[in-house]
Design a protein around this motif. Sequence first.
Motif, mmCIF file in Angstrom:
data_model
loop_
_atom_site.group_PDB
_atom_site.id
_atom_site.type_symbol
_atom_site.label_atom_id
_atom_site.label_comp_id
_atom_site.label_asym_id
_atom_site.label_seq_id
_atom_site.Cartn_x
_atom_site.Cartn_y
_atom_site.Cartn_z
ATOM 1 N N ASN A 68 2.374 1.726 -3.447
ATOM 2 C CA ASN A 68 1.365 2.245 -4.369
ATOM 3 C C ASN A 68 1.090 3.723 -4.092
ATOM 4 O O ASN A 68 0.890 4.519 -5.018
ATOM 5 C CB ASN A 68 0.078 1.430 -4.235
ATOM 6 N N VAL B 124 -6.945 3.832 1.007
ATOM 7 C CA VAL B 124 -7.069 2.375 0.979
ATOM 8 C C VAL B 124 -7.074 1.884 2.424
ATOM 9 O O VAL B 124 -6.189 2.227 3.206
ATOM 10 C CB VAL B 124 -5.911 1.723 0.198
ATOM 11 N N THR C 98 -8.448 -3.863 -7.949
ATOM 12 C CA THR C 98 -7.956 -5.002 -7.162
ATOM 13 C C THR C 98 -7.958 -6.288 -7.977
ATOM 14 O O THR C 98 -7.705 -7.362 -7.423
ATOM 15 C CB THR C 98 -8.813 -5.192 -5.894
ATOM 16 N N LEU D 249 -10.259 -5.459 2.033
ATOM 17 C CA LEU D 249 -9.536 -4.313 1.496
ATOM 18 C C LEU D 249 -10.556 -3.390 0.852
ATOM 19 O O LEU D 249 -11.333 -3.815 -0.002
ATOM 20 C CB LEU D 249 -8.493 -4.751 0.457
ATOM 21 N N LEU E 43 -2.395 -4.253 -5.436
ATOM 22 C CA LEU E 43 -3.674 -4.193 -4.723
ATOM 23 C C LEU E 43 -4.383 -5.544 -4.715
ATOM 24 O O LEU E 43 -5.098 -5.869 -3.765
ATOM 25 C CB LEU E 43 -4.567 -3.118 -5.344
ATOM 26 N N ILE F 267 -11.282 0.269 -1.160
ATOM 27 C CA ILE F 267 -10.700 1.325 -1.984
ATOM 28 C C ILE F 267 -11.674 2.490 -2.057
ATOM 29 O O ILE F 267 -12.861 2.298 -2.321
ATOM 30 C CB ILE F 267 -10.401 0.826 -3.417
ATOM 31 N N CYS G 69 -2.818 -7.455 -1.960
ATOM 32 C CA CYS G 69 -3.320 -6.929 -0.689
ATOM 33 C C CYS G 69 -4.719 -7.465 -0.388
ATOM 34 O O CYS G 69 -5.009 -7.882 0.738
ATOM 35 C CB CYS G 69 -3.335 -5.406 -0.721
ATOM 36 N N ARG G 70 -5.590 -7.428 -1.379
ATOM 37 C CA ARG G 70 -6.953 -7.952 -1.176
ATOM 38 C C ARG G 70 -6.915 -9.431 -0.837
ATOM 39 O O ARG G 70 -7.631 -9.912 0.060
ATOM 40 C CB ARG G 70 -7.795 -7.717 -2.429
ATOM 41 N N LEU H 58 0.833 -1.203 0.000
ATOM 42 C CA LEU H 58 0.000 0.000 0.000
ATOM 43 C C LEU H 58 0.869 1.254 0.000
ATOM 44 O O LEU H 58 0.546 2.246 -0.675
ATOM 45 C CB LEU H 58 -0.936 0.001 1.212
#
Length: 391
Positions: free
Chosen positions: A300, A382, A340, A371, A357, A373, A360-361, A297
């Motif tokens: 990004n 996020v 994502t 997660l 992403l 957005i 991350c999700r 994150l």
Amino acid sequence: MEKIKHYRLNLSLRKSLVLYVAVFAVLALILSIMTISICDNTVDTIRKSYPLAGEKYYLTNEQGKRLGDGTYIGNVPVMPSGQDERIITLLELFSTIAAPVYSALCIIAAAFLFYRDKLKKPLANLRIAAEKISNNDLDFAVGYDSKDELGELVDSFEIMRTALVNNFSEMWKQVEERKALNAAFAHDLRTPLTVLKGYNEMLQVDADERTRKIAATMGKHISRMEAYVSSMSSLRRLEDTQPKYEAVSLQPFLSSLQENAQMVCTQNRKALHLQNEVPACELFIDRSFILQVCNNLLANAVRYARTSITLSFSLQNKGLLIMVLDDGKGFDKNIVHKVTNPYFTEEDRAEHFGLGLYICRLLCEHHGGYLNIDNTPNGAMVSAFFKNLSL
């Protein structure tokens, strides 16, 4: 009796309710009549136990002898005693309120029995089935031995559960096939890429300058393809990875995340604002999952932030919530629902495949969280939530 019970179970809810109310209304009427009759008879009995008072006259014969028991003229009733008067008052009161009291009690009894016989069991079955489905447990069957509306609803629920089992089975089959295909694809590409890379290295030392330039361009694309194949292998491993929970003291762990964030922002010449609202406590979490998500994150955010990034930690539902905000342009509203997805990117950059992403999700969901957005008036936000295992 079995026929009556079977008929009662299969009776529609509307007819069953009417039947229960009618039966208990008749019962209330019978009880009211009996109570009123008993009270009136008791009152009459008490009052007859007190003789009439007054002057009594007798018939006599010629000799003056009394004939018969005599008759009261100007009868005066004798007042009952205080205790009997209270009993008479109570009996008259019972006689007056018997009908409404019995009606209310019978309505309550009808509602209770209607719920117990027609609603309680199917509703309990549906609640248990819904809880199991919400927990992704489809290895059960739901049924109810009745043909009323709730029985039909339970049957429909069972049909839905069966359809979900079939759909999930097909979905998992497709997922496994996709994973196998990606693995085979990544494996089969490695050999030709290695060969191409070897030939490209030979061409880059060719005497012809034009050939060297073409080889250099080819080398960049070959490197991009190698990175892509490597990302496919890494992604497959991540999709199968499950968290390893351990008791973690949050403040020292969050301090290490803050230090990493400060280093990333300093290297990218971005200001970092920290917000730590977490008290000193322990959570059962996976350090590596949270560290990877936080780093992704931040990476990004620094890519799109203009001047500053905000990193926030807080507890939500006894789990850990990490929020990363930047003051960049934010997410495009037309594609925010796609960001994502794996390999989705707005940029054509060799070092960026649009997996950050998505990873991350994936890690948040494997950790029992989510997660989210979103955009803010000043940029993008996020939110990553990680569930505490002890919940």
